[in-house]
Design a protein around this motif. Sequence first.
Motif, PDB file in Angstrom:
ATOM      1  N   VAL A 161      17.610 -17.134  12.255  1.00  0.00           N
ATOM      2  CA  VAL A 161      16.223 -17.415  11.760  1.00  0.00           C
ATOM      3  C   VAL A 161      15.840 -18.802  12.365  1.00  0.00           C
ATOM      4  O   VAL A 161      14.567 -19.045  12.659  1.00  0.00           O
ATOM      5  N   SER A 162      16.532 -19.769  12.112  1.00  0.00           N
ATOM      6  CA  SER A 162      16.269 -21.261  12.242  1.00  0.00           C
ATOM      7  C   SER A 162      16.061 -21.435  13.735  1.00  0.00           C
ATOM      8  O   SER A 162      14.895 -21.871  14.056  1.00  0.00           O
ATOM      9  N   THR A 163      16.721 -20.682  14.619  1.00  0.00           N
ATOM     10  CA  THR A 163      16.746 -20.741  16.119  1.00  0.00           C
ATOM     11  C   THR A 163      15.563 -20.122  16.442  1.00  0.00           C
ATOM     12  O   THR A 163      14.803 -20.518  17.499  1.00  0.00           O
ATOM     13  N   CYS A 164      15.085 -18.780  15.819  1.00  0.00           N
ATOM     14  CA  CYS A 164      13.752 -18.288  16.284  1.00  0.00           C
ATOM     15  C   CYS A 164      12.861 -19.066  15.842  1.00  0.00           C
ATOM     16  O   CYS A 164      11.709 -19.292  16.636  1.00  0.00           O
ATOM     17  N   LEU A 165      12.767 -19.924  14.702  1.00  0.00           N
ATOM     18  CA  LEU A 165      11.724 -20.651  14.327  1.00  0.00           C
ATOM     19  C   LEU A 165      11.736 -21.885  15.208  1.00  0.00           C
ATOM     20  O   LEU A 165      10.581 -22.226  15.679  1.00  0.00           O
ATOM     21  N   ALA A 166      12.615 -22.312  15.649  1.00  0.00           N
ATOM     22  CA  ALA A 166      12.692 -23.395  16.798  1.00  0.00           C
ATOM     23  C   ALA A 166      12.049 -22.944  18.189  1.00  0.00           C
ATOM     24  O   ALA A 166      11.424 -23.647  18.799  1.00  0.00           O
ATOM     25  N   GLY A 167      12.358 -21.769  18.745  1.00  0.00           N
ATOM     26  CA  GLY A 167      11.817 -21.094  19.604  1.00  0.00           C
ATOM     27  C   GLY A 167      10.502 -20.829  19.550  1.00  0.00           C
ATOM     28  O   GLY A 167       9.475 -21.339  20.445  1.00  0.00           O
ATOM     29  N   ILE A 168       9.819 -20.636  18.394  1.00  0.00           N
ATOM     30  CA  ILE A 168       8.610 -20.537  18.140  1.00  0.00           C
ATOM     31  C   ILE A 168       7.616 -21.785  18.245  1.00  0.00           C
ATOM     32  O   ILE A 168       6.597 -22.043  18.766  1.00  0.00           O
ATOM     33  N   LYS A 169       8.395 -22.815  17.745  1.00  0.00           N
ATOM     34  CA  LYS A 169       7.915 -24.220  17.586  1.00  0.00           C
ATOM     35  C   LYS A 169       7.586 -24.711  19.167  1.00  0.00           C
ATOM     36  O   LYS A 169       6.610 -25.369  19.392  1.00  0.00           O
ATOM     37  N   ARG A 170       8.672 -24.546  19.947  1.00  0.00           N
ATOM     38  CA  ARG A 170       8.603 -25.100  21.359  1.00  0.00           C
ATOM     39  C   ARG A 170       7.736 -24.213  22.057  1.00  0.00           C
ATOM     40  O   ARG A 170       7.215 -24.892  23.144  1.00  0.00           O
ATOM     41  N   ASN A 171       7.555 -22.963  22.050  1.00  0.00           N
ATOM     42  CA  ASN A 171       6.705 -22.124  22.830  1.00  0.00           C
ATOM     43  C   ASN A 171       5.181 -22.317  22.426  1.00  0.00           C
ATOM     44  O   ASN A 171       4.258 -22.006  23.173  1.00  0.00           O
ATOM     45  N   THR A 172       4.722 -22.163  21.201  1.00  0.00           N
ATOM     46  CA  THR A 172       3.634 -22.105  20.628  1.00  0.00           C
ATOM     47  C   THR A 172       3.098 -23.473  19.994  1.00  0.00           C
ATOM     48  O   THR A 172       1.908 -23.688  19.941  1.00  0.00           O
ATOM     49  N   GLY A 173       3.975 -24.229  19.655  1.00  0.00           N
ATOM     50  CA  GLY A 173       3.604 -25.382  18.944  1.00  0.00           C
ATOM     51  C   GLY A 173       3.157 -25.430  17.349  1.00  0.00           C
ATOM     52  O   GLY A 173       3.101 -26.184  16.443  1.00  0.00           O
ATOM     53  N   LEU A 174       3.376 -24.239  16.851  1.00  0.00           N
ATOM     54  CA  LEU A 174       3.469 -23.686  15.579  1.00  0.00           C
ATOM     55  C   LEU A 174       4.836 -24.178  14.830  1.00  0.00           C
ATOM     56  O   LEU A 174       5.819 -23.783  15.173  1.00  0.00           O
ATOM     57  N   THR A 175       4.519 -25.025  13.728  1.00  0.00           N
ATOM     58  CA  THR A 175       5.851 -25.369  13.137  1.00  0.00           C
ATOM     59  C   THR A 175       5.604 -25.093  11.625  1.00  0.00           C
ATOM     60  O   THR A 175       4.671 -24.678  10.969  1.00  0.00           O
ATOM     61  N   PHE A 176       6.849 -24.967  10.806  1.00  0.00           N
ATOM     62  CA  PHE A 176       6.798 -24.601   9.610  1.00  0.00           C
ATOM     63  C   PHE A 176       6.363 -25.864   8.470  1.00  0.00           C
ATOM     64  O   PHE A 176       6.633 -26.895   8.994  1.00  0.00           O
TER      65      PHE A 176
END
Length: 73
Positions: free
Chosen positions: A17-32
């Motif tokens: 889950v943490s790796t998925c959130l990191a991928g979302i951050k890198r690809n879209t710029g969205l962060t928690f």
Amino acid sequence: MTFIGKAIHISIDLALVSTCLAGIKRNTGLTFKTESFQNETAKVYTTRYLNIGESLYDSAVASCGSSKYFVRK
């Protein structure tokens, strides 16, 4: 399943889950948004958790980049 087996299973799931959130951050710029936590300890541990995903993501990208089975386009 033993307690140790369940703990390992949950740990791997949390890492994914943490790796998925990191991928979302890198690809879209969205962060928690960790600023929404009132508790300072929760902010620190959430940031550490997300940093684990970042390092796992970097390792996976580096591994795939050096593999002969992947190409950059």
